[in-house]
Design an enzyme around this catalytic site. Sequence first.
Site, PDB file in Angstrom:
ATOM      1  N   ARG A  69    -103.398  -9.936  -8.450  1.00 45.52           N
ATOM      2  CA  ARG A  69    -104.201  -9.047  -9.298  1.00 45.52           C
ATOM      3  C   ARG A  69    -105.455  -9.796  -9.742  1.00 45.52           C
ATOM      4  O   ARG A  69    -105.398 -10.979 -10.052  1.00 45.52           O
ATOM      5  CB  ARG A  69    -103.415  -8.622 -10.540  1.00 45.52           C
ATOM      6  CG  ARG A  69    -102.394  -7.547 -10.281  1.00 45.52           C
ATOM      7  CD  ARG A  69    -101.761  -7.075 -11.562  1.00 45.52           C
ATOM      8  NE  ARG A  69    -100.900  -8.078 -12.164  1.00 45.52           N
ATOM      9  CZ  ARG A  69    -101.195  -8.811 -13.218  1.00 45.52           C
ATOM     10  NH1 ARG A  69    -102.361  -8.651 -13.833  1.00 45.52           N
ATOM     11  NH2 ARG A  69    -100.346  -9.697 -13.685  1.00 45.52           N
ATOM     12  N   TYR A 197    -104.187  -5.643  -2.244  1.00 45.79           N
ATOM     13  CA  TYR A 197    -103.035  -6.286  -2.887  1.00 45.79           C
ATOM     14  C   TYR A 197    -102.296  -5.287  -3.802  1.00 45.79           C
ATOM     15  O   TYR A 197    -102.936  -4.541  -4.552  1.00 45.79           O
ATOM     16  CB  TYR A 197    -103.478  -7.518  -3.698  1.00 45.79           C
ATOM     17  CG  TYR A 197    -102.335  -8.026  -4.551  1.00 45.79           C
ATOM     18  CD1 TYR A 197    -101.259  -8.691  -3.958  1.00 45.79           C
ATOM     19  CD2 TYR A 197    -102.276  -7.756  -5.911  1.00 45.79           C
ATOM     20  CE1 TYR A 197    -100.181  -9.078  -4.709  1.00 45.79           C
ATOM     21  CE2 TYR A 197    -101.197  -8.153  -6.681  1.00 45.79           C
ATOM     22  CZ  TYR A 197    -100.144  -8.812  -6.072  1.00 45.79           C
ATOM     23  OH  TYR A 197     -99.060  -9.188  -6.815  1.00 45.79           O
ATOM     24  N   LYS A 206     -99.252  -0.737 -11.916  1.00 48.47           N
ATOM     25  CA  LYS A 206     -99.897  -1.226 -13.140  1.00 48.47           C
ATOM     26  C   LYS A 206    -100.961  -0.249 -13.646  1.00 48.47           C
ATOM     27  O   LYS A 206    -101.104  -0.023 -14.841  1.00 48.47           O
ATOM     28  CB  LYS A 206    -100.536  -2.591 -12.885  1.00 48.47           C
ATOM     29  CG  LYS A 206     -99.569  -3.644 -12.379  1.00 48.47           C
ATOM     30  CD  LYS A 206     -98.492  -3.941 -13.367  1.00 48.47           C
ATOM     31  CE  LYS A 206     -97.643  -5.120 -12.908  1.00 48.47           C
ATOM     32  NZ  LYS A 206     -96.528  -5.379 -13.826  1.00 48.47           N
ATOM     33  N   HIS A 226     -94.468  -2.943 -20.387  1.00 50.55           N
ATOM     34  CA  HIS A 226     -94.216  -3.890 -19.296  1.00 50.55           C
ATOM     35  C   HIS A 226     -92.834  -4.507 -19.537  1.00 50.55           C
ATOM     36  O   HIS A 226     -92.721  -5.667 -19.935  1.00 50.55           O
ATOM     37  CB  HIS A 226     -95.323  -4.956 -19.332  1.00 50.55           C
ATOM     38  CG  HIS A 226     -95.353  -5.867 -18.151  1.00 50.55           C
ATOM     39  ND1 HIS A 226     -95.882  -7.133 -18.205  1.00 50.55           N
ATOM     40  CD2 HIS A 226     -94.932  -5.703 -16.873  1.00 50.55           C
ATOM     41  CE1 HIS A 226     -95.789  -7.702 -17.021  1.00 50.55           C
ATOM     42  NE2 HIS A 226     -95.217  -6.857 -16.201  1.00 50.55           N
ATOM     43  N   SER A 248     -95.752 -12.105 -16.729  1.00 51.54           N
ATOM     44  CA  SER A 248     -95.446 -12.376 -15.320  1.00 51.54           C
ATOM     45  C   SER A 248     -94.943 -13.818 -15.173  1.00 51.54           C
ATOM     46  O   SER A 248     -95.379 -14.695 -15.905  1.00 51.54           O
ATOM     47  CB  SER A 248     -96.696 -12.192 -14.456  1.00 51.54           C
ATOM     48  OG  SER A 248     -97.259 -10.932 -14.703  1.00 51.54           O
ATOM     49  N   CYS A 250     -91.988 -15.055 -15.794  1.00 49.62           N
ATOM     50  CA  CYS A 250     -91.018 -15.516 -16.794  1.00 49.62           C
ATOM     51  C   CYS A 250     -89.626 -14.955 -16.509  1.00 49.62           C
ATOM     52  O   CYS A 250     -88.753 -14.973 -17.374  1.00 49.62           O
ATOM     53  CB  CYS A 250     -91.478 -15.138 -18.201  1.00 49.62           C
ATOM     54  SG  CYS A 250     -92.897 -16.100 -18.748  1.00 49.62           S
ATOM     55  N   ASP A 277     -89.601  -3.861 -14.218  1.00 47.98           N
ATOM     56  CA  ASP A 277     -90.997  -4.152 -14.554  1.00 47.98           C
ATOM     57  C   ASP A 277     -91.602  -3.215 -15.594  1.00 47.98           C
ATOM     58  O   ASP A 277     -92.410  -3.653 -16.396  1.00 47.98           O
ATOM     59  CB  ASP A 277     -91.845  -4.108 -13.268  1.00 47.98           C
ATOM     60  CG  ASP A 277     -93.209  -4.756 -13.435  1.00 47.98           C
ATOM     61  OD1 ASP A 277     -93.290  -5.811 -14.094  1.00 47.98           O
ATOM     62  OD2 ASP A 277     -94.195  -4.212 -12.920  1.00 47.98           O
ATOM     63  N   ARG A 375     -94.604 -11.422  -1.735  1.00 51.50           N
ATOM     64  CA  ARG A 375     -93.781 -10.371  -2.353  1.00 51.50           C
ATOM     65  C   ARG A 375     -92.818  -9.704  -1.392  1.00 51.50           C
ATOM     66  O   ARG A 375     -93.050  -9.683  -0.185  1.00 51.50           O
ATOM     67  CB  ARG A 375     -94.719  -9.274  -2.896  1.00 51.50           C
ATOM     68  CG  ARG A 375     -95.709  -9.731  -3.952  1.00 51.50           C
ATOM     69  CD  ARG A 375     -95.077  -9.742  -5.295  1.00 51.50           C
ATOM     70  NE  ARG A 375     -95.951 -10.235  -6.345  1.00 51.50           N
ATOM     71  CZ  ARG A 375     -95.830  -9.879  -7.627  1.00 51.50           C
ATOM     72  NH1 ARG A 375     -94.903  -9.029  -7.993  1.00 51.50           N
ATOM     73  NH2 ARG A 375     -96.620 -10.405  -8.524  1.00 51.50           N
TER      74      ARG A 375
HETATM   75  C1  OXD Z   1     -97.024  -8.490 -12.404  1.00 52.62           C
HETATM   76  C2  OXD Z   1     -96.204  -7.734 -11.440  1.00 52.62           C
HETATM   77  O1  OXD Z   1     -98.026  -9.100 -11.990  1.00 52.62           O
HETATM   78  O2  OXD Z   1     -95.206  -7.145 -11.863  1.00 52.62           O
HETATM   79  O3  OXD Z   1     -96.696  -8.480 -13.604  1.00 52.62           O
HETATM   80  O4  OXD Z   1     -96.550  -7.678 -10.241  1.00 52.62           O
HETATM   81 MN    MN Z   2     -95.105  -7.044 -13.994  1.00 52.48          MN
END
Ligand code: OXD
Ligand code: MN
Length: 595
Positions: A69, A197, A206, A226, A248, A250, A277, A375
């Site tokens: 991102r 991406y 998002k 989130h 992210s 964690c 998520d 991913r």
């Molecule tokens: C993030 C994701 O970047 O979930 O938080 O991809």
């Molecule tokens: Mn996320």
Amino acid sequence: MTDHAALKSWISEAAELCAPDQIVWMDGSEAEQRRLEEEAVSTGELVRLNEEKLPGCVYHRSAPNDVARTEHLTYICTRNKEDAGPTNNWMPPAEGYRKAAEIFRGSMRGRKMYVIPFSMGPVGSPFSKIGVQLTDSIYVALSMRIMTRVGSRVLEQLGEDGEFTRCLHGKADLDENRRLILHFPEENTIWSVGSGYGGNALLGKKCLSLRIASWLARQEGWLAEHMLILGVEDPSGRVEYVCAAFPSACGKTNLAMLVPPRGLKAKGYKVWTVGDDIAWLRVGAGGKLWAVNPEAGFFGVAPGTNSKSNPNALAAVQRNSIFTNVVLAADKTVWWEMGEGPGPEDALDWRGKPWKPGMKDAEGRPLLGAHPNSRFTAPAPQCPCISPHWEDPQGVPISAIIFGGRRERLAPLVYEAFDWNHGVYMGATAASERTAAQVGKVGEVRRDPMAMLPFCGYNMADYFTHWLSMGRRIPAAPRIFHVNWFRKDEQGNFLWPGFGDNLRVLEWILARCRGEGRARRTPIGWLPEPDALDLTGLDLPRGTMEKLLEVRPEQWEEEIEGHKAFFEKFGHRLNSELWRQYEALAERLKSAVRS
Ligand code: OXD
Ligand code: MN
């Protein structure tokens, strides 16, 4: 196709701008999926993986400059700058449309434009939101089929005049200098150009489910967060649900799919995944807060996923999944760092270059085969511990909300807020240390309120006020907690084993929600008594629990200077209740230091 006049005229406008050779409507069928895959395989956009070992799976490599991102190119385009707030990039809407249109203009010449009607949340649920994404990327179209509910049934649901988010996406030339991710919340519109991406290009995720949805949620009286959602089943068969917000990297996906440690598994505990998520939360039956996962799949970080850290994720990606930027072995299987086994000897790395384990870069450092942000994209129903209620239209009732971050020192393993407003303060001041994987000084603390810093679609001061007001609207509100799995000792070793053992902490949290669970009052909140967690089967060195649960008021006095500096950014717009919470905490710490 549809009698929705506004939808048809918006598609005509977009087609006029982008000039695709053809417009293809997605119906969501399996035949369509096969067609798209075949076309992408024939152009090299996708590689079909080993049908025996990874049936139905494909491989994709994104452009090397397009692997994450891009927050600095992500904007909230509201009429007034103040409505975007000090934590978002802002652009006036007219300028946003003009700049992006220059990049979109003619960019789909020689390409097809796919029309993807999609639903975030189960189709037809009153909780769900509909979007229509236009894109020139087959990879995006196929990923949207996994991550959302796509196709004709969504168009039917939309009818002739239903509301939808206009999501225009184009790869253009994938040039970072010609990349913009723009949100127009006042017009329920997203324009994303120049990136393929996931986080930039799968606009249901998002962009819609957090940035646009957080704006809608404020107008409509709910929360778009989130957060992962999971259910804990205890030995009596009772299932209770929690939501947890972590920045992210964690461990949200790992916690969402947690495998109970042996001692608790033997007692009969189980964990059920609802989402990893995003959570949409509304007040529902019994005056409780109910959570829906608007997504239909997992878009998880591959490196580090293995049969120890997350066997459920590993099982989920064995079929019908898309792998992006991982290692591609000669036998058309995939691999990534800290995955299964030592890595294939005959393989291509995420850039498509020959690679084998042990290779070094020019500076003599290990050459990674998979990009650190590579991913997997996997359908949610394939997760072995997916909750039988994950698609319930009304969601699942939430007992606890958990905030967290990565803190080597200071934050104890777990603590509980005194009440809702104190919990909102805890979320608003949550922070995480930068890891070596992030740009910036390692160990530096970055405030990431409710883990929403990159995802809140409006002024975060107003977002905090919305959270405070939600507390007054939920008669049986969840309790609020903070956790930190990452505390270290003086030698730099993690004090807590994490992963499955985190269930021990969840159990204490749920006990507190039932009015059980022994705790002591400290200046920062309620902490477990050191023997209040069920540690059956866990052999921690003596004194570890005490260290994990230590609160040092003098360290906290320093910490809250950071809270103050963060709040000051918002000026008069910050709700005075948060300042009141700050003063009260400062006062409690002062008297603790004195005594
Ligand atoms: C993030 C994701 O970047 O979930 O938080 O991809
Ligand atoms: Mn996320």
